[in-house]
Motif scaffolding. Structure first.
Motif, PDB file in Angstrom:
ATOM      1  N   VAL A   6     -83.757 -26.722  -6.997  1.00 40.24           N
ATOM      2  CA  VAL A   6     -84.284 -26.989  -5.660  1.00 40.24           C
ATOM      3  C   VAL A   6     -84.337 -28.495  -5.502  1.00 40.24           C
ATOM      4  CG1 VAL A   6     -86.231 -26.690  -4.083  1.00 40.24           C
ATOM      5  CG2 VAL A   6     -85.700 -24.902  -5.759  1.00 40.24           C
ATOM      6  N   LEU A  44     -80.269 -26.436  -2.034  1.00 44.95           N
ATOM      7  CA  LEU A  44     -80.488 -25.409  -3.060  1.00 44.95           C
ATOM      8  C   LEU A  44     -79.196 -25.116  -3.806  1.00 44.95           C
ATOM      9  CD1 LEU A  44     -82.482 -23.127  -0.671  1.00 44.95           C
ATOM     10  CD2 LEU A  44     -83.461 -24.249  -2.672  1.00 44.95           C
ATOM     11  N   GLU A  46     -86.989 -22.046  -8.490  1.00 46.69           N
ATOM     12  CA  GLU A  46     -86.021 -21.744  -9.548  1.00 46.69           C
ATOM     13  C   GLU A  46     -86.323 -20.375 -10.139  1.00 46.69           C
ATOM     14  OE1 GLU A  46     -85.910 -24.945 -12.355  1.00 46.69           O
ATOM     15  OE2 GLU A  46     -85.414 -26.411 -10.804  1.00 46.69           O
ATOM     16  N   LEU A  98     -76.139 -23.403  -1.897  1.00 44.65           N
ATOM     17  CA  LEU A  98     -76.382 -22.232  -1.061  1.00 44.65           C
ATOM     18  C   LEU A  98     -75.649 -22.352   0.274  1.00 44.65           C
ATOM     19  CD1 LEU A  98     -77.748 -19.521  -0.652  1.00 44.65           C
ATOM     20  CD2 LEU A  98     -79.796 -20.744   0.086  1.00 44.65           C
ATOM     21  N   VAL A 118     -84.964 -13.592  -0.167  1.00 49.32           N
ATOM     22  CA  VAL A 118     -85.461 -14.351  -1.312  1.00 49.32           C
ATOM     23  C   VAL A 118     -86.534 -13.487  -1.958  1.00 49.32           C
ATOM     24  CG1 VAL A 118     -86.514 -16.495  -2.117  1.00 49.32           C
ATOM     25  CG2 VAL A 118     -85.057 -16.518  -0.091  1.00 49.32           C
ATOM     26  N   ILE A 150     -81.580 -18.821  -7.848  1.00 47.97           N
ATOM     27  CA  ILE A 150     -81.750 -20.251  -7.585  1.00 47.97           C
ATOM     28  C   ILE A 150     -81.899 -20.972  -8.926  1.00 47.97           C
ATOM     29  CG2 ILE A 150     -83.217 -22.027  -6.550  1.00 47.97           C
ATOM     30  CD1 ILE A 150     -83.989 -19.926  -4.422  1.00 47.97           C
ATOM     31  N   ILE A 163     -77.399 -22.402  -6.411  1.00 51.53           N
ATOM     32  CA  ILE A 163     -77.553 -21.051  -6.929  1.00 51.53           C
ATOM     33  C   ILE A 163     -76.459 -20.738  -7.939  1.00 51.53           C
ATOM     34  CG2 ILE A 163     -78.674 -20.251  -4.822  1.00 51.53           C
ATOM     35  CD1 ILE A 163     -76.042 -18.754  -4.145  1.00 51.53           C
ATOM     36  N   PHE A 208     -88.563 -20.641  -2.204  1.00 49.93           N
ATOM     37  CA  PHE A 208     -87.281 -21.015  -2.780  1.00 49.93           C
ATOM     38  C   PHE A 208     -87.546 -21.776  -4.080  1.00 49.93           C
ATOM     39  CE2 PHE A 208     -86.253 -20.348   1.642  1.00 49.93           C
ATOM     40  CZ  PHE A 208     -85.026 -19.713   1.591  1.00 49.93           C
ATOM     41  N   ILE A 256     -81.718 -14.234  -4.824  1.00 54.29           N
ATOM     42  CA  ILE A 256     -81.354 -14.569  -3.449  1.00 54.29           C
ATOM     43  C   ILE A 256     -80.098 -13.805  -3.047  1.00 54.29           C
ATOM     44  CG2 ILE A 256     -79.943 -16.587  -4.020  1.00 54.29           C
ATOM     45  CD1 ILE A 256     -81.518 -17.955  -1.642  1.00 54.29           C
TER      46      ILE A 256
END
Length: 93
Positions: A21, A81, A45, A7, A66, A18, A83, A43, A49
């Motif tokens: 994490v 994070l 999975e 991210l 988010v 996502i 993505i 945040f 985002i």
């Protein structure tokens, strides 16, 4: 084709989901604490985002949508994070 990035590498207008994490070594207390805080903020999975805004100096902090909320993070926090960018959704520099 889909792109998977940290991210912290995203640019304004980028959108995605996502996919991870954390991912850091869990022997470091600070990294575990950051991962816990990010999860508590939503945040998780599978969350949608979008990068809404970047700071003027060093593009830091960043403002994100988010799912249905807005959150600001520092880029070093966003590096925790991963993505998957939506197809054709890469934002302008």
């Amino acid at each position: 084709m889909t792109d998977t990035i940290k991210l912290s590498q995203a640019r304004r207008g980028d959108r995605g989901v996502i996919v991870e994490v954390g991912g850091h070594c869990h022997h470091q207390t600070q990294e575990v604490e950051l991962e816990r805080r990010l999860l508590e903020l939503g945040f998780v999975e599978g969350a949608r985002i979008e990068l809404l805004h970047e700071g003027l100096f060093g593009r830091d902090p960043i403002a994100l949508r988010v799912d249905d909320m807005r959150v600001a993070l520092r880029r070093h926090e966003a590096a925790s994070l991963t993505i998957r960018l939506d197809d054709g959704e890469r934002g302008a520099a």
